[in-house]
Design a protein around this motif. Structure first.
Motif, PDB file in Angstrom:
ATOM      1  N   ALA A  33      48.476  36.348  33.627  1.00 17.74           N
ATOM      2  CA  ALA A  33      49.041  37.345  32.552  1.00 17.74           C
ATOM      3  C   ALA A  33      49.822  38.408  33.050  1.00 17.74           C
ATOM      4  O   ALA A  33      49.549  39.540  33.238  1.00 17.74           O
ATOM      5  CB  ALA A  33      48.012  38.050  31.614  1.00 17.74           C
ATOM      6  N   LEU A  76      48.166  30.365  31.075  1.00 14.16           N
ATOM      7  CA  LEU A  76      48.993  31.548  31.225  1.00 14.16           C
ATOM      8  C   LEU A  76      49.290  32.367  29.871  1.00 14.16           C
ATOM      9  O   LEU A  76      48.927  31.714  28.807  1.00 14.16           O
ATOM     10  CB  LEU A  76      50.551  30.858  31.400  1.00 14.16           C
ATOM     11  CG  LEU A  76      51.588  31.568  31.570  1.00 14.16           C
ATOM     12  CD1 LEU A  76      51.541  32.617  32.342  1.00 14.16           C
ATOM     13  CD2 LEU A  76      52.968  30.536  31.242  1.00 14.16           C
ATOM     14  N   LYS A 119      61.430  37.708  33.136  1.00 13.05           N
ATOM     15  CA  LYS A 119      61.337  37.968  31.981  1.00 13.05           C
ATOM     16  C   LYS A 119      62.907  38.428  31.500  1.00 13.05           C
ATOM     17  O   LYS A 119      63.354  38.942  32.292  1.00 13.05           O
ATOM     18  CB  LYS A 119      60.235  39.066  31.699  1.00 13.05           C
ATOM     19  CG  LYS A 119      60.737  40.427  32.296  1.00 13.05           C
ATOM     20  CD  LYS A 119      59.843  41.499  31.656  1.00 13.05           C
ATOM     21  CE  LYS A 119      60.282  42.908  32.037  1.00 13.05           C
ATOM     22  NZ  LYS A 119      59.325  43.869  31.513  1.00 13.05           N
ATOM     23  N   LEU A 168      58.153  34.047  38.270  1.00 14.07           N
ATOM     24  CA  LEU A 168      58.123  34.361  37.089  1.00 14.07           C
ATOM     25  C   LEU A 168      59.276  35.289  36.779  1.00 14.07           C
ATOM     26  O   LEU A 168      59.803  36.445  37.356  1.00 14.07           O
ATOM     27  CB  LEU A 168      56.901  35.607  36.844  1.00 14.07           C
ATOM     28  CG  LEU A 168      55.392  34.781  37.245  1.00 14.07           C
ATOM     29  CD1 LEU A 168      54.280  35.807  37.462  1.00 14.07           C
ATOM     30  CD2 LEU A 168      55.252  33.722  36.225  1.00 14.07           C
ATOM     31  N   VAL A 224      52.670  41.490  33.665  1.00 14.68           N
ATOM     32  CA  VAL A 224      52.877  42.488  32.941  1.00 14.68           C
ATOM     33  C   VAL A 224      54.182  42.997  33.324  1.00 14.68           C
ATOM     34  O   VAL A 224      54.826  43.998  32.668  1.00 14.68           O
ATOM     35  CB  VAL A 224      52.003  43.631  33.086  1.00 14.68           C
ATOM     36  CG1 VAL A 224      50.455  43.090  32.596  1.00 14.68           C
ATOM     37  CG2 VAL A 224      51.619  44.034  34.476  1.00 14.68           C
ATOM     38  N   HIS A 237      48.018  32.039  24.541  1.00 10.50           N
ATOM     39  CA  HIS A 237      47.173  31.375  25.766  1.00 10.50           C
ATOM     40  C   HIS A 237      47.694  29.952  25.869  1.00 10.50           C
ATOM     41  O   HIS A 237      47.536  29.141  25.018  1.00 10.50           O
ATOM     42  CB  HIS A 237      45.992  31.419  25.578  1.00 10.50           C
ATOM     43  CG  HIS A 237      45.530  33.038  25.330  1.00 10.50           C
ATOM     44  ND1 HIS A 237      44.790  33.506  26.167  1.00 10.50           N
ATOM     45  CD2 HIS A 237      45.693  33.923  24.245  1.00 10.50           C
ATOM     46  CE1 HIS A 237      44.440  34.835  25.720  1.00 10.50           C
ATOM     47  NE2 HIS A 237      45.174  35.125  24.636  1.00 10.50           N
ATOM     48  N   TRP A 244      50.988  35.286  27.547  1.00  9.48           N
ATOM     49  CA  TRP A 244      52.279  35.933  27.469  1.00  9.48           C
ATOM     50  C   TRP A 244      52.397  36.333  25.942  1.00  9.48           C
ATOM     51  O   TRP A 244      52.259  35.531  25.190  1.00  9.48           O
ATOM     52  CB  TRP A 244      53.418  35.220  27.735  1.00  9.48           C
ATOM     53  CG  TRP A 244      54.559  36.199  27.734  1.00  9.48           C
ATOM     54  CD1 TRP A 244      55.442  35.829  26.930  1.00  9.48           C
ATOM     55  CD2 TRP A 244      54.983  37.027  28.388  1.00  9.48           C
ATOM     56  NE1 TRP A 244      56.609  36.656  27.065  1.00  9.48           N
ATOM     57  CE2 TRP A 244      56.426  37.639  27.902  1.00  9.48           C
ATOM     58  CE3 TRP A 244      54.695  37.947  29.492  1.00  9.48           C
ATOM     59  CZ2 TRP A 244      56.994  38.626  28.496  1.00  9.48           C
ATOM     60  CZ3 TRP A 244      55.257  38.991  30.143  1.00  9.48           C
ATOM     61  CH2 TRP A 244      56.395  39.055  29.559  1.00  9.48           C
ATOM     62  N   ASN A 245      52.424  37.862  25.529  1.00  6.72           N
ATOM     63  CA  ASN A 245      52.666  38.068  24.157  1.00  6.72           C
ATOM     64  C   ASN A 245      51.509  37.637  23.141  1.00  6.72           C
ATOM     65  O   ASN A 245      51.780  37.108  22.080  1.00  6.72           O
ATOM     66  CB  ASN A 245      53.835  37.849  23.591  1.00  6.72           C
ATOM     67  CG  ASN A 245      55.138  38.517  24.155  1.00  6.72           C
ATOM     68  OD1 ASN A 245      54.609  39.718  24.790  1.00  6.72           O
ATOM     69  ND2 ASN A 245      56.170  38.359  24.360  1.00  6.72           N
ATOM     70  N   THR A 271      61.634  39.806  25.589  1.00  2.42           N
ATOM     71  CA  THR A 271      60.446  39.477  25.148  1.00  2.42           C
ATOM     72  C   THR A 271      60.158  37.805  25.575  1.00  2.42           C
ATOM     73  O   THR A 271      59.017  37.387  25.237  1.00  2.42           O
ATOM     74  CB  THR A 271      60.039  39.466  23.669  1.00  2.42           C
ATOM     75  OG1 THR A 271      60.885  38.645  23.094  1.00  2.42           O
ATOM     76  CG2 THR A 271      60.182  40.806  23.169  1.00  2.42           C
ATOM     77  N   LYS A 272      61.105  37.195  26.436  1.00  5.09           N
ATOM     78  CA  LYS A 272      60.873  35.905  26.892  1.00  5.09           C
ATOM     79  C   LYS A 272      60.483  35.570  28.207  1.00  5.09           C
ATOM     80  O   LYS A 272      60.769  36.671  29.014  1.00  5.09           O
ATOM     81  CB  LYS A 272      62.377  35.208  26.796  1.00  5.09           C
ATOM     82  CG  LYS A 272      62.216  33.895  27.193  1.00  5.09           C
ATOM     83  CD  LYS A 272      63.672  33.277  27.197  1.00  5.09           C
ATOM     84  CE  LYS A 272      63.913  31.773  27.596  1.00  5.09           C
ATOM     85  NZ  LYS A 272      65.301  31.342  27.483  1.00  5.09           N
ATOM     86  N   LEU A 273      59.478  34.742  28.573  1.00  3.38           N
ATOM     87  CA  LEU A 273      59.082  34.756  29.929  1.00  3.38           C
ATOM     88  C   LEU A 273      59.709  33.067  30.551  1.00  3.38           C
ATOM     89  O   LEU A 273      59.137  32.262  29.607  1.00  3.38           O
ATOM     90  CB  LEU A 273      57.381  34.629  29.775  1.00  3.38           C
ATOM     91  CG  LEU A 273      56.841  34.129  31.279  1.00  3.38           C
ATOM     92  CD1 LEU A 273      56.933  35.400  32.498  1.00  3.38           C
ATOM     93  CD2 LEU A 273      55.296  34.100  31.087  1.00  3.38           C
TER      94      LEU A 273
END
Length: 800
Positions: free
Chosen positions: A736, A781, A762, A760, A738, A787, A783-784, A765-767
């Motif tokens: 997760a 995984l 970013k 990783l 940050v 899950h 994100w925002n 707001t995109k991963l």
């Protein structure tokens, strides 16, 4: 973005690691039951003085293809050679009641016919390393296989010979006596250094061709199994791998008293004429440690002083930029050698040396001296440290590198608090060091060893010794609490209930002992011992506490007790002991309520360090967040406030581990970079390892290789990349991320189930993520709020 030079560097070293292994690691195969040997010594030794004893045994081997297995140990320290080849050194550090022995198969060192095994045993004398317990200068060798039984030491008609090495004398490192000091910054607990007069040295004593006809028979000291060994040392198998013995080149000279700068030792010999005084300084460019070896020739009666230091000092004893050597001097410990004038003389120190800078001071007599070669043998744990981390911010990358190098250097056969001054295994330091080492290696064996050794140190009042193994009595009651926290850390990773069961009685004893320190206010009283919290900077440093009243009514110490009680409550609940769990939780609740009622300043909206509200520090507020002494809804605001309030006593490198934990707890990655700012000064000063404490003109820092200051690297994985085990030591994983101020991170995290490889990135707001997890692992995984199940093997993920 992966940086390949580091990987190549590690591979080069891995090639040179000795093929020798500890046969009782990771599983015990050869127990103490089969040890029939005695401890033996030299007939003319008193036993406690600084001395070197050389032992030899010449024997025949009929078949080199057969296993040839021995047990070996010594007091204080030994080096083992077979047919002149270095095999290993030891024993693993422990105490008299748990004295370690190594178990080795020597067949790869043997030849058909005549062979010789040689053992050098050193007693460092009255000023030996504080971690070294000792009874008598002695060695024990036990033949395990039938063909090795000829090597069993008995002191009663065996075939061993011995001789006192009169060339050696210990050099005490002067840090508190009269005269010039050898070091800057106070307390030194490491071993003395070496004076060796090669005129008295038995050259080639470890070789088969050496004439030992005038050596003495060994003397019986004590039985290794008498009354279970209780007449001397209670033996236990080594429980960690052997240390490495890796060749490491040493860089060239950067300063010399001569007009022409020599290229020695990186390339070529260095010839120093007769009747000459010469000095030259070598900069290794990074801090390292091990056993430097000097080979030199001729120079009859020339004196050679080899000085070692992590850094240089200016005229005001300040360090500054470590790359700037102009007008700076080397202040540090040294070895001293007198040449016998022969060719290919060899000097290797009897204990590890730590250095970035090495300075030679040489004075020749009637014959010129030739320095032939100077290299280092790196000696540290054989467990691989393979973690890597790279981001889009070079400052973070540099911080990771110095943290990792620090942890690698200080993971020997125990966790070193630092590599130069003390080299002891402290509880508070080890809590952080253990988590870092687990992240770097994926291995828990050093952690288990440390927790067990601390458990063995407990006194009748329940105090865990502040450092252990130890020949003294250092007690910091707060470190007893940290030991409980370490057990909680271990369980949180492994879910191993049997681990809790093993230590539950120790936890009860330790917490009951600490409870006696509490007063009627539900705060701590002062004790005859010192509550260590942090090296506070400024006038309020009470030798590790925030004030000079010996910690009486200290809110932060009281909250450390709360923290340990809370962890203990969870542990006892896990093993089904609900009454004890409720007792500890109830006590924790009562204490933290008292801390809030007595120490929270509603006007300042921060906690004071004690009820009289004269001292305010970051530490108390950090621990208030970690223990929920303040409502969760107010924790993030409190953390933001204390990070921006420079009037508070600041958490230094050590205690910022707990600061990073608080940032993680409240979910404030935007504060991570601010909390990490002190490390930037290390990078700007071109440091290659991490400092012990904040620099100040009043008290210059000592240690520059201090793992308790390496915590950012742990949180890069655990918090910023968000990689966390959620079941059975990475049987299941949650990732997760940050990020904090970062935009990209990639790296490798070794685990007990295999390597996690991640990349990783970013964008707003995109991963975008590339993640590889091993077959034995499953997870998700996050994100925002999404899950996503992680697939085994290499996969790409895009989340918004």
């Amino acid at each position: 973005m992966t940086r390949y030079p580091l990987l190549i560097f590690l591979l080069l070293f891995s090639i040179s690691i000795s093929a020798q292994v500890e046969l009782n690691y990771p599983d015990v195969k050869y127990t103490t039951e089969n040890i029939k040997a005695n401890w033996v010594s030299h007939p003319d030794i008193s036993g406690g003085e600084d001395r070197v004893i050389l032992f030899r045994n010449t024997f025949d081997v009929a078949d080199v293809n057969q296993d040839f297995i021995i047990n070996i140990s010594a007091d204080n320290h030994y080096f083992l050679y077979v047919n002149g080849r270095m095999v290993t050194h030891g024993p693993q550090l422990s105490d008299i009641k748990h004295w370690k022995f190594e178990t080795l198969n020597l067949k790869n060192f043997l030849q058909n016919g005549k062979n010789v095994i040689s053992v050098k045993v050193i007693n460092f004398g009255k000023r030996r390393f504080y971690g070294l317990q000792s009874i008598f200068t002695s060695v024990m060798v036990n033949g395990v296989t039938e063909n090795a039984k000829t090597l069993t030491t008995t002191g009663k008609g065996d075939t061993w010979l011995c001789s006192l090495d009169d060339s050696y004398k210990a050099i005490e490192v002067n840090w508190r006596g009269g005269g010039p000091k050898s070091i800057v910054g106070g307390f030194y607990a490491n071993n003395p250094t070496d004076f060796v007069d090669m005129n008295k040295y038995p050259t080639d004593w470890e070789q088969l061709v050496f004439d030992d006809s005038n050596w003495s028979r060994t003397m019986f000291f004590e039985g290794a199994s008498s009354m279970g060994g209780s007449m001397a040392y209670l033996l236990e198998p080594r429980n960690l791998p052997l240390l490495t013995w890796e060749k490491e080149p040493i860089e060239s000279t950067v300063r010399s008293s001569e007009t022409t700068l020599p290229t020695f030792p990186a390339s070529g010999k260095l010839e120093i004429p007769s009747n000459k005084i010469a000095t030259f300084l070598i900069d290794q460019k990074y801090v390292t440690n091990g056993f430097p070896e000097l080979i030199f020739s001729k120079g009859k009666n020339a004196s050679i002083k080899i000085k070692y230091a992590e850094n240089l000092f200016d005229e005001h004893d300040e360090k500054g930029d470590r790359d700037d050597i102009k007008n700076k001097k080397l202040l540090g410990y040294y070895d001293s050698i007198v040449s016998n004038g022969k060719d290919a003389q060899k000097f290797i120190p009897n204990w590890m040396r730590t250095f970035r800078f090495v300075e030679f001071e040489i004075e020749t007599k009637e014959q010129g001296l030739v320095l032939d070669n100077f290299i280092n043998y790196r000696s540290r744990t054989n467990i691989a440290s393979s973690a890597s981390f790279t981001s889009d911010d070079e400052m973070y990358n540099d911080i990771f590198d110095i943290c990792k190098r620090t942890v690698d250097i200080c993971t020997q056969d125990y966790f070193l608090s630092d590599a130069y001054y003390e080299t002891m295994q402290y509880v508070g330091d080890t809590k952080i060091h253990a988590l870092l080492w687990q992240a770097m290696s994926g291995n828990l064996d050093h952690t288990k060893n440390a927790i067990e050794q601390f458990h063995q140190s407990r006194d009748a009042e329940g105090n865990i010794l502040g450092a252990y193994p130890l020949r003294s009595t250092f007690i910091y009651p707060t470190y007893s609490l940290v030991w409980v926290d370490m057990i909680s850390d271990y369980y949180n990773l492994t879910d191993d209930k049997s681990f809790i069961e093993h230590y539950k009685d120790g936890i009860v004893h330790t917490l009951a002992g600490f409870e006696k320190n509490m007063n009627e206010l539900n705060l701590v009283n002062e004790t005859k011992y010192r509550y260590f919290i942090d090296w506070y900077s400024g006038p309020n440093d009470g030798k590790g506490t925030a004030t000079k009243n010996n910690g009486k009514n200290s809110a932060v110490v009281s909250l450390h007790y709360v923290h340990a009680l809370q962890n203990a409550a969870k542990l006892f609940e896990v093993i089904g002991d609900t009454p004890t769990a409720k007792k500890y939780q109830s006590r924790a609740d009562a204490i933290k309520k008292s801390v809030f009622d007595l120490c929270y300043d509603s006007n300042k909206q921060v906690f004071a360090e004690r009820p009289d509200k004269t001292i305010y520090d970051q530490h108390t507020n950090i621990m208030a967040i970690l223990t929920d002494a303040i409502d969760k809804s107010q924790q993030k605001a409190l953390l933001t406030k204390i990070l921006n309030d420079k009037d508070l006593l600041q958490a230094t490198y050590y205690y910022r581990f707990y600061l990073f934990r608080a940032i993680e707890k409240v979910g404030a990655p935007e504060l991570f970079d601010l909390a990490q700012k002190p490390w930037e000064s290390m990078i700007n000063d071109h440091m290659t390892t991490t400092l012990e404490r904040f620099e100040s003109k009043k008290k210059p820092t000592r240690s520059e290789v201090h793992p308790w200051s390496a915590s950012p690297a742990y949180f890069y994985f655990n918090y910023l990349a968000g990689i966390e085990s959620v079941k059975n030591n990475f049987e299941e994983v949650r990732i997760a991320p940050v990020f904090g101020k970062l935009q990209s991170m990639d790296g490798l995290l070794p685990t007990s189930k295999g390597n996690i490889v991640f990349d990783l990135k970013k964008s707003k707001t995109k991963l975008s993520a590339e993640i590889t997890i091993p077959k034995e692992m499953k997870g998700e995984l996050v994100w925002n709020g999404k899950h996503i199940p992680l697939k085994q093997g290499k996969n790409k993920y895009t989340l918004k």
